[in-house]
Design an enzyme around this catalytic site. Sequence first.
Site, PDB file in Angstrom:
ATOM      1  N   GLY A 181       0.811  -1.215   0.000  1.00  0.00           N
ATOM      2  CA  GLY A 181       0.000   0.000   0.000  1.00  0.00           C
ATOM      3  C   GLY A 181       0.841   1.261   0.000  1.00  0.00           C
ATOM      4  N   GLY A 211     -11.966  13.969 -35.404  1.00  0.00           N
ATOM      5  CA  GLY A 211     -12.146  14.259 -33.979  1.00  0.00           C
ATOM      6  C   GLY A 211     -10.847  14.671 -33.321  1.00  0.00           C
TER       7      GLY A 211
HETATM    8  C1  HXC Z   1      10.348  -3.242  10.245  1.00  0.00           C
HETATM    9  C2  HXC Z   1      11.937  -3.601   8.637  1.00  0.00           C
HETATM   10  C3  HXC Z   1      10.947  -3.611   7.632  1.00  0.00           C
HETATM   11  C4  HXC Z   1       9.592  -3.404   8.021  1.00  0.00           C
HETATM   12  C5  HXC Z   1      12.837  -3.909   6.689  1.00  0.00           C
HETATM   13  N1  HXC Z   1      13.092  -3.810   8.000  1.00  0.00           N
HETATM   14  N2  HXC Z   1      11.535  -3.807   6.449  1.00  0.00           N
HETATM   15  N3  HXC Z   1      11.626  -3.413   9.917  1.00  0.00           N
HETATM   16  N4  HXC Z   1       9.349  -3.227   9.343  1.00  0.00           N
HETATM   17  N5  HXC Z   1       8.618  -3.369   7.126  1.00  0.00           N
HETATM   18  C6  HXC Z   1      14.393  -3.836   8.660  1.00  0.00           C
HETATM   19  C7  HXC Z   1      15.016  -5.211   8.672  1.00  0.00           C
HETATM   20  O1  HXC Z   1      14.578  -5.909   9.790  1.00  0.00           O
HETATM   21  C8  HXC Z   1      16.492  -4.876   8.740  1.00  0.00           C
HETATM   22  O2  HXC Z   1      16.814  -4.514  10.063  1.00  0.00           O
HETATM   23  C9  HXC Z   1      16.596  -3.615   7.913  1.00  0.00           C
HETATM   24  O3  HXC Z   1      15.281  -3.056   7.879  1.00  0.00           O
HETATM   25  C10 HXC Z   1      17.034  -3.871   6.503  1.00  0.00           C
HETATM   26  O4  HXC Z   1      16.259  -4.919   5.976  1.00  0.00           O
HETATM   27  P1  HXC Z   1      16.919  -6.121   5.177  1.00  0.00           P
HETATM   28  O5  HXC Z   1      15.849  -7.131   4.974  1.00  0.00           O
HETATM   29  O6  HXC Z   1      18.169  -6.566   5.855  1.00  0.00           O
HETATM   30  O7  HXC Z   1      17.317  -5.419   3.819  1.00  0.00           O
HETATM   31  P2  HXC Z   1      17.237  -5.953   2.347  1.00  0.00           P
HETATM   32  O8  HXC Z   1      17.840  -7.337   2.283  1.00  0.00           O
HETATM   33  O9  HXC Z   1      17.811  -4.903   1.504  1.00  0.00           O
HETATM   34  O10 HXC Z   1      15.680  -6.107   2.028  1.00  0.00           O
HETATM   35  C11 HXC Z   1      14.847  -4.985   1.988  1.00  0.00           C
HETATM   36  C12 HXC Z   1      13.374  -5.421   1.923  1.00  0.00           C
HETATM   37  C13 HXC Z   1      13.069  -6.396   3.095  1.00  0.00           C
HETATM   38  C14 HXC Z   1      13.115  -6.108   0.594  1.00  0.00           C
HETATM   39  C15 HXC Z   1      12.536  -4.158   2.006  1.00  0.00           C
HETATM   40  O11 HXC Z   1      13.556  -5.814   4.298  1.00  0.00           O
HETATM   41  C16 HXC Z   1      11.630  -6.676   3.239  1.00  0.00           C
HETATM   42  O12 HXC Z   1      11.056  -7.480   2.495  1.00  0.00           O
HETATM   43  N6  HXC Z   1      10.995  -6.035   4.228  1.00  0.00           N
HETATM   44  C17 HXC Z   1       9.610  -6.247   4.526  1.00  0.00           C
HETATM   45  C18 HXC Z   1       8.776  -5.581   3.479  1.00  0.00           C
HETATM   46  C19 HXC Z   1       7.315  -5.688   3.814  1.00  0.00           C
HETATM   47  O13 HXC Z   1       6.719  -6.742   3.687  1.00  0.00           O
HETATM   48  N7  HXC Z   1       6.767  -4.572   4.296  1.00  0.00           N
HETATM   49  C20 HXC Z   1       5.387  -4.462   4.555  1.00  0.00           C
HETATM   50  C21 HXC Z   1       4.757  -4.170   3.173  1.00  0.00           C
HETATM   51  S1  HXC Z   1       3.078  -3.874   3.275  1.00  0.00           S
HETATM   52  P3  HXC Z   1      18.303  -4.630  10.626  1.00  0.00           P
HETATM   53  O14 HXC Z   1      18.174  -4.302  12.070  1.00  0.00           O
HETATM   54  O15 HXC Z   1      18.773  -6.017  10.362  1.00  0.00           O
HETATM   55  O16 HXC Z   1      19.117  -3.616   9.898  1.00  0.00           O
HETATM   56  C22 HXC Z   1       3.034  -2.266   3.480  1.00  0.00           C
HETATM   57  C23 HXC Z   1       1.672  -1.830   3.643  1.00  0.00           C
HETATM   58  C24 HXC Z   1       1.535  -0.369   3.609  1.00  0.00           C
HETATM   59  O17 HXC Z   1       3.958  -1.574   3.501  1.00  0.00           O
HETATM   60  C25 HXC Z   1       0.080  -0.131   3.739  1.00  0.00           C
HETATM   61  C26 HXC Z   1      -0.334   1.251   3.531  1.00  0.00           C
HETATM   62  C27 HXC Z   1      -1.799   1.419   3.657  1.00  0.00           C
END
Ligand code: HXC
Length: 510
Positions: A170, A404
Amino acid sequence: MKDILAELEARRAVARAGGGARRVAAQHAKGKLTARERLELLLDEGSFEEFDMFVAHRCTDFGMEADRPAGDGVVTGWGTINGRQVYVFSQDFTVMGGSVSETHGAKICKIMDMALQNGAPVIGLNDSGGARIQEGVASLAAYGEVFQRNIMASGVVPQISLIMGPCAGGAVYSPAMTDFIFMVKDSSYMFVTGPDVAKTVTNEVVTAEELGGAGTHTRKSSVADGAFENDVEALAEVRRFVDFLPLSNREKPPVRPFHDDPARIEESLDTLVPDNPNQPYDMKELILKVADEGDFFEIQREFAGNIVTGFIRLEGSTVGVVANQPMVLAGCLDIDASRKAARFVRFCDAFDIPLLTFVDVPGFLPGTAQEYGGIIKHGAKLLYAYGEATVPKVTVITRKAYGGAYVVMASKHLRGDFSYAWPTAEIAVMGAKGAVEILYRAEQGDNGKIAQRTKEYEDRFANPFVAAEKGVIDEVIMPRATRRRVCRAFASLRGKKTAAPWKKHDNIPL
Ligand code: HXC
């Protein structure tokens, strides 16, 4: 006293260090700059005023109370670009992946509220793992608050999104509601659902780059308006771009000093249109030759190349350009071109940017793909956008203006202020071949007669003079004098005012 000053400095140093040296190194290793490095490049040197440097999250689940980084993963504030104020937020991927918590979202909302109140653009540098997973619905609520502000700010202050890392789920909908999205090649992506979910649900195997990288969004989806090679180029181009925009809908677009004669004659334009009406030519040449110093900031260059959109300056003032491009699909209007240009026209109108339209359009693209895809509704968007626009509108027909599509492309009938035609213009219901096939069906097969009929039709309609006789174009102009004529036309329209009937809002065919 000294101790307190030292403590402030120490706290600032900790906040500025973001997620620490290891994570900063990881960010650099991906070819990405940090949130603060980006702001340094985006804003004038020393102009950044930060807000909320010490804001920390309030989450106590999952042991979060032990990890409360200052700033909470986003750097916010205001600064200037070439002396003009902008509000900015820059998500810090080194702090919990730039994820959006309740307080992170509140920091963004604060600068959006100030931007709206004070009339300055919002530039968002997006680099985030999305909703902070530990905060659950509080994070979703934070996004909702940002979304609502995107909507309230739309048409009031320009909103620009730069996608410089992940932007998924989102979270994509905040940039989606801003006026322009630019991406960085190879290091950014945007999608509502990622490759893993796509695999599970649709069995498609696709990489993040293929699904939502800069190439996809500038060429296929048209979600993004442009893509740049790296962070440095992207930030420099956004600076260049902001120079074209007004700070808000309360202001006129900026007028820059210019060093180009408004009366400059371009003799090469006299031969731009080839003798053979079916031969293409590059409409961008005309745009560049008309613009002050040949400076053109193109929007959506990689998408729907049959129409060209972007910003130039005339006598130092910003002008939005829309132009059919005979090099692609003969310059036909189709679904993609109509949507692209309609959105551009509406942006210009919302922010008082005059519109210059160059026309060479043989009509709408035929076929089932277009009809099934709803060309009726999408074509209407462009028609509607031009007709509702009250900014100064100057149109130059270089060659074909058929059917048009002639009316749609900023004609006099849609409150166009000036309609000029080159001597090579052909303003008619359709081209000679099609017209003769319909009018003289019985004579088909008799090549001599058909050739004669075609010549008769061409003599009558393949020129601008029938339209000039009827006053639907104002003047037939020499191609070489286009810059001078167009500059004078816009100069004469500086005091333009129009009235409209009261309505709550319109109902553009979405
Ligand atoms: C909390 C998060 C986080 C999240 C990443 N981190 N995403 N912490 N909430 N959503 C933290 C990790 O724990 C990690 O902490 C650091 O950020 C870096 O993440 P990595 O995974 O090590 O980095 P990378 O390998 O580059 O991968 C990046 C990434 C992955 C692809 C973004 O982190 C990921 O898939 N994150 C989750 C994405 C996700 O599902 N988000 C929710 C989406 S839904 P440390 O301490 O190790 O540095 C959404 C809804 C919004 O967003 C709705 C709006 C209405």
